[in-house]
Design an enzyme around this catalytic site. Structure first.
Site, PDB file in Angstrom:
ATOM      1  N   THR A 114       0.805  -1.230   0.000  1.00  0.00           N
ATOM      2  CA  THR A 114       0.000   0.000   0.000  1.00  0.00           C
ATOM      3  C   THR A 114       0.833   1.273   0.000  1.00  0.00           C
ATOM      4  O   THR A 114       0.282   2.367  -0.099  1.00  0.00           O
ATOM      5  CB  THR A 114      -0.924   0.037   1.239  1.00  0.00           C
ATOM      6  OG1 THR A 114      -0.120  -0.214   2.402  1.00  0.00           O
ATOM      7  CG2 THR A 114      -2.034  -0.984   1.124  1.00  0.00           C
ATOM      8  N   ILE A 173       7.839   1.288  -1.800  1.00  0.00           N
ATOM      9  CA  ILE A 173       8.412   0.356  -2.775  1.00  0.00           C
ATOM     10  C   ILE A 173       7.401  -0.739  -3.131  1.00  0.00           C
ATOM     11  O   ILE A 173       7.264  -1.124  -4.294  1.00  0.00           O
ATOM     12  CB  ILE A 173       9.729  -0.232  -2.212  1.00  0.00           C
ATOM     13  CG1 ILE A 173      10.779   0.882  -2.061  1.00  0.00           C
ATOM     14  CG2 ILE A 173      10.267  -1.343  -3.115  1.00  0.00           C
ATOM     15  CD1 ILE A 173      12.028   0.490  -1.260  1.00  0.00           C
ATOM     16  N   ARG A 195      -1.526  -4.254   6.457  1.00  0.00           N
ATOM     17  CA  ARG A 195      -2.442  -4.320   7.602  1.00  0.00           C
ATOM     18  C   ARG A 195      -3.693  -3.471   7.403  1.00  0.00           C
ATOM     19  O   ARG A 195      -4.789  -3.912   7.715  1.00  0.00           O
ATOM     20  CB  ARG A 195      -1.723  -3.856   8.876  1.00  0.00           C
ATOM     21  CG  ARG A 195      -0.648  -4.807   9.348  1.00  0.00           C
ATOM     22  CD  ARG A 195       0.233  -4.175  10.395  1.00  0.00           C
ATOM     23  NE  ARG A 195       0.914  -2.982   9.878  1.00  0.00           N
ATOM     24  CZ  ARG A 195       1.777  -2.250  10.540  1.00  0.00           C
ATOM     25  NH1 ARG A 195       2.070  -2.562  11.786  1.00  0.00           N
ATOM     26  NH2 ARG A 195       2.357  -1.212   9.988  1.00  0.00           N
ATOM     27  N   ASP A 241      -1.271  -8.865   9.395  1.00  0.00           N
ATOM     28  CA  ASP A 241      -0.094  -8.352  10.098  1.00  0.00           C
ATOM     29  C   ASP A 241       0.971  -9.445  10.067  1.00  0.00           C
ATOM     30  O   ASP A 241       0.799 -10.512  10.660  1.00  0.00           O
ATOM     31  CB  ASP A 241      -0.471  -7.993  11.543  1.00  0.00           C
ATOM     32  CG  ASP A 241       0.694  -7.361  12.302  1.00  0.00           C
ATOM     33  OD1 ASP A 241       1.859  -7.476  11.844  1.00  0.00           O
ATOM     34  OD2 ASP A 241       0.450  -6.752  13.343  1.00  0.00           O
ATOM     35  N   ASN A 248       8.179  -7.709   0.643  1.00  0.00           N
ATOM     36  CA  ASN A 248       8.624  -6.317   0.728  1.00  0.00           C
ATOM     37  C   ASN A 248       8.322  -5.644   2.066  1.00  0.00           C
ATOM     38  O   ASN A 248       9.064  -4.755   2.481  1.00  0.00           O
ATOM     39  CB  ASN A 248       7.961  -5.529  -0.418  1.00  0.00           C
ATOM     40  CG  ASN A 248       8.017  -4.037  -0.181  1.00  0.00           C
ATOM     41  OD1 ASN A 248       9.046  -3.387  -0.407  1.00  0.00           O
ATOM     42  ND2 ASN A 248       6.910  -3.472   0.312  1.00  0.00           N
ATOM     43  N   TYR A 271      18.887  -4.400  11.900  1.00  0.00           N
ATOM     44  CA  TYR A 271      18.329  -4.194  10.556  1.00  0.00           C
ATOM     45  C   TYR A 271      19.291  -4.757   9.504  1.00  0.00           C
ATOM     46  O   TYR A 271      18.888  -5.510   8.622  1.00  0.00           O
ATOM     47  CB  TYR A 271      18.085  -2.701  10.324  1.00  0.00           C
ATOM     48  CG  TYR A 271      17.430  -2.375   8.998  1.00  0.00           C
ATOM     49  CD1 TYR A 271      16.070  -2.592   8.797  1.00  0.00           C
ATOM     50  CD2 TYR A 271      18.173  -1.821   7.956  1.00  0.00           C
ATOM     51  CE1 TYR A 271      15.464  -2.275   7.579  1.00  0.00           C
ATOM     52  CE2 TYR A 271      17.571  -1.497   6.736  1.00  0.00           C
ATOM     53  CZ  TYR A 271      16.223  -1.725   6.560  1.00  0.00           C
ATOM     54  OH  TYR A 271      15.631  -1.420   5.356  1.00  0.00           O
ATOM     55  N   LYS A 279      18.597  -7.916   6.981  1.00  0.00           N
ATOM     56  CA  LYS A 279      18.679  -7.758   5.523  1.00  0.00           C
ATOM     57  C   LYS A 279      19.799  -8.644   4.940  1.00  0.00           C
ATOM     58  O   LYS A 279      19.694  -9.125   3.806  1.00  0.00           O
ATOM     59  CB  LYS A 279      18.901  -6.279   5.168  1.00  0.00           C
ATOM     60  CG  LYS A 279      17.713  -5.385   5.512  1.00  0.00           C
ATOM     61  CD  LYS A 279      16.420  -5.874   4.877  1.00  0.00           C
ATOM     62  CE  LYS A 279      15.293  -4.877   4.958  1.00  0.00           C
ATOM     63  NZ  LYS A 279      14.015  -5.384   4.422  1.00  0.00           N
ATOM     64  N   THR A 328      10.019   7.130   0.588  1.00  0.00           N
ATOM     65  CA  THR A 328       8.790   6.378   0.890  1.00  0.00           C
ATOM     66  C   THR A 328       8.305   6.860   2.258  1.00  0.00           C
ATOM     67  O   THR A 328       8.795   7.856   2.773  1.00  0.00           O
ATOM     68  CB  THR A 328       9.083   4.862   0.969  1.00  0.00           C
ATOM     69  OG1 THR A 328       9.903   4.616   2.122  1.00  0.00           O
ATOM     70  CG2 THR A 328       9.786   4.329  -0.265  1.00  0.00           C
TER      71      THR A 328
HETATM   72  P1  NAP Z   1       6.830   2.143   3.594  1.00  0.00           P
HETATM   73  O1  NAP Z   1       6.650   3.202   2.588  1.00  0.00           O
HETATM   74  O2  NAP Z   1       6.758   2.527   5.043  1.00  0.00           O
HETATM   75  O3  NAP Z   1       5.756   0.964   3.302  1.00  0.00           O
HETATM   76  C1  NAP Z   1       5.680  -0.144   4.164  1.00  0.00           C
HETATM   77  C2  NAP Z   1       4.567  -1.088   3.703  1.00  0.00           C
HETATM   78  O4  NAP Z   1       4.628  -2.269   4.523  1.00  0.00           O
HETATM   79  C3  NAP Z   1       3.191  -0.528   3.867  1.00  0.00           C
HETATM   80  O5  NAP Z   1       2.355  -1.022   2.844  1.00  0.00           O
HETATM   81  C4  NAP Z   1       2.742  -1.084   5.213  1.00  0.00           C
HETATM   82  O6  NAP Z   1       1.318  -1.107   5.274  1.00  0.00           O
HETATM   83  C5  NAP Z   1       3.376  -2.471   5.170  1.00  0.00           C
HETATM   84  N1  NAP Z   1       3.641  -3.048   6.488  1.00  0.00           N
HETATM   85  C6  NAP Z   1       4.351  -2.486   7.510  1.00  0.00           C
HETATM   86  N2  NAP Z   1       4.346  -3.288   8.580  1.00  0.00           N
HETATM   87  C7  NAP Z   1       3.630  -4.399   8.234  1.00  0.00           C
HETATM   88  C8  NAP Z   1       3.230  -5.576   8.929  1.00  0.00           C
HETATM   89  N3  NAP Z   1       3.566  -5.777  10.218  1.00  0.00           N
HETATM   90  N4  NAP Z   1       2.503  -6.517   8.267  1.00  0.00           N
HETATM   91  C9  NAP Z   1       2.143  -6.315   6.975  1.00  0.00           C
HETATM   92  N5  NAP Z   1       2.474  -5.212   6.277  1.00  0.00           N
HETATM   93  C10 NAP Z   1       3.194  -4.257   6.899  1.00  0.00           C
HETATM   94  O7  NAP Z   1       8.249   1.411   3.448  1.00  0.00           O
HETATM   95  P2  NAP Z   1       9.224   1.171   2.184  1.00  0.00           P
HETATM   96  O8  NAP Z   1      10.331   2.141   2.282  1.00  0.00           O
HETATM   97  O9  NAP Z   1       8.455   1.067   0.929  1.00  0.00           O
HETATM   98  O10 NAP Z   1       9.850  -0.219   2.614  1.00  0.00           O
HETATM   99  C11 NAP Z   1       9.630  -1.421   1.885  1.00  0.00           C
HETATM  100  C12 NAP Z   1      10.836  -2.322   2.088  1.00  0.00           C
HETATM  101  O11 NAP Z   1      12.001  -1.684   1.571  1.00  0.00           O
HETATM  102  C13 NAP Z   1      11.162  -2.648   3.563  1.00  0.00           C
HETATM  103  O12 NAP Z   1      11.455  -4.020   3.690  1.00  0.00           O
HETATM  104  C14 NAP Z   1      12.385  -1.809   3.860  1.00  0.00           C
HETATM  105  O13 NAP Z   1      13.194  -2.399   4.868  1.00  0.00           O
HETATM  106  C15 NAP Z   1      13.060  -1.792   2.499  1.00  0.00           C
HETATM  107  N6  NAP Z   1      13.984  -0.666   2.265  1.00  0.00           N
HETATM  108  C16 NAP Z   1      13.543   0.612   2.341  1.00  0.00           C
HETATM  109  C17 NAP Z   1      14.449   1.644   2.124  1.00  0.00           C
HETATM  110  C18 NAP Z   1      14.042   3.096   2.180  1.00  0.00           C
HETATM  111  O14 NAP Z   1      14.951   3.969   2.259  1.00  0.00           O
HETATM  112  N7  NAP Z   1      12.759   3.439   2.119  1.00  0.00           N
HETATM  113  C19 NAP Z   1      15.793   1.359   1.828  1.00  0.00           C
HETATM  114  C20 NAP Z   1      16.190   0.027   1.765  1.00  0.00           C
HETATM  115  C21 NAP Z   1      15.281  -0.978   1.978  1.00  0.00           C
HETATM  116  P3  NAP Z   1       0.495  -1.186   6.682  1.00  0.00           P
HETATM  117  O15 NAP Z   1       1.104  -0.173   7.593  1.00  0.00           O
HETATM  118  O16 NAP Z   1      -0.937  -0.921   6.324  1.00  0.00           O
HETATM  119  O17 NAP Z   1       0.677  -2.583   7.169  1.00  0.00           O
END
Ligand code: NAP
Length: 268
Positions: free
Chosen positions: A16, A19, A39, A65, A92, A154, A158, A189
């Site tokens: 939602t 990424i 969630r 969740d 993801n 973290y 990873k 994000t």
């Molecule tokens: P984001 O924008 O915060 O999105 C997180 C998504 O995960 C949301 O859809 C959220 O929806 C869902 N989520 C969170 N906790 C959850 C749970 N307990 N169960 C099910 N769904 C859950 O984060 P993002 O940056 O896109 O991150 C995506 C991935 O990329 C992560 O694994 C992160 O570690 C990795 N990453 C991010 C970055 C960065 O700089 N942004 C860099 C490297 C790697 P709900 O809250 O509705 O559940």
């Protein structure tokens, strides 16, 4: 880029926002049906509605969740249904912890590990059963460039995703299954805002857009690459991180928004 087999189904966790939402959009654009997992049920329905309106695909929603047994079991059940095969799994969903390991509660650290390691492990295991039986499938584990550094639990979580993906890609390539760890650097994000992290710790030029991270990740997965590090600058960051002694790769420090004091947490 061409899709593998348009009309097949992709399941994306954390679909939602950020990424994950971009994975869902690009896979839908390629003609894949999608199963969106997160969630917030209302947000899931809105995301599904938008994808169905914009692309000729169907979008299912699954509110779960992934830090609890029931949530993971619901997704495992969907992945294990032979009448509705899932050809592409994108692990993801993820969140970061602002404080250093010792200052987080054990429960916070357990949920963090569960979300980044145990849930992807269980979903990969479930998805692989059908993929191996059919002789085709794609798995993408969204890791991080932090996997190549030494930044708390973290980085450790990873690094598990990267090591597992490297092994699984080799082990299952002969069965038609491609496994890739996508390793972004700082990406715009909701991730850092959810943590309450001051984003000015990273200079502007380091920030990536999710569309590029996902485009390169999907292309590398189609090519059968085990690791995808989007952009040349982060390929360099990863190479240098691997070469440097551990003490040089534990930063930059993280600090909460509105506070000058440096934290020593991890996420990127
Ligand atoms: P984001 O924008 O915060 O999105 C997180 C998504 O995960 C949301 O859809 C959220 O929806 C869902 N989520 C969170 N906790 C959850 C749970 N307990 N169960 C099910 N769904 C859950 O984060 P993002 O940056 O896109 O991150 C995506 C991935 O990329 C992560 O694994 C992160 O570690 C990795 N990453 C991010 C970055 C960065 O700089 N942004 C860099 C490297 C790697 P709900 O809250 O509705 O559940």
């Amino acid at each position: 880029m061409t899709a593998q087999v348009p009309g097949t189904t992709a399941l994306i966790t954390g679909a939602t926002a950020g990424i994950g939402a971009e994975f869902a959009r690009q896979l839908a654009e390629q003609g894949h049906h999608v199963v969106l997992v997160a969630r917030d049920a209302e947000r899931l329905r809105a995301a599904a509605h938008e994808l169905e309106n914009n692309y000729s695909i169907t979008a299912e929603v699954l509110s779960a969740d992934l830090t609890d047994d029931a949530g993971v079991a619901a997704v495992v059940e969907r992945l294990s249904d032979p009448s509705r095969p899932v050809e592409i799994l994108v692990n993801n969903a993820g969140t970061g912890l602002l404080k250093p390991f010792d200052q987080n509660s054990l429960d916070e650290e357990r949920r963090h590990l569960r979300l980044h390691v145990q849930a992807p492990l269980e979903l990969c295991h479930a998805a692989l059963q059908g993929m191996l039986a059919r002789g085709s499938g794609r798995i993408i584990n969204v890791a991080s460039v932090a996997a190549f550094a030494n930044r708390g639990s973290y980085s450790a979580a990873k690094a598990w995703q990267v090591t597992f993906s490297r092994w699984a890609n080799l082990a299952y390539a002969g069965n038609g299954v491609k496994v890739t760890a996508v390793c972004p650097g700082f990406t715009q994000t909701e991730f850092h805002d959810r943590m309450g992290m001051d984003k000015t710790v990273a200079p502007r030029w380091l920030w990536l857009h999710a569309d590029r991270v996902v485009r390169e990740g999907l292309a590398d997965n189609e090519r059968g690459r085990a690791v995808s590090i989007p952009t040349k600058r982060y390929k360099l960051v990863a190479a240098v991180s691997r070469a440097l002694p551990a003490r040089f790769t534990s930063g930059p420090p993280r600090r909460p928004v509105h506070e000058g004091s440096a934290g020593a947490g991890s996420a990127q």
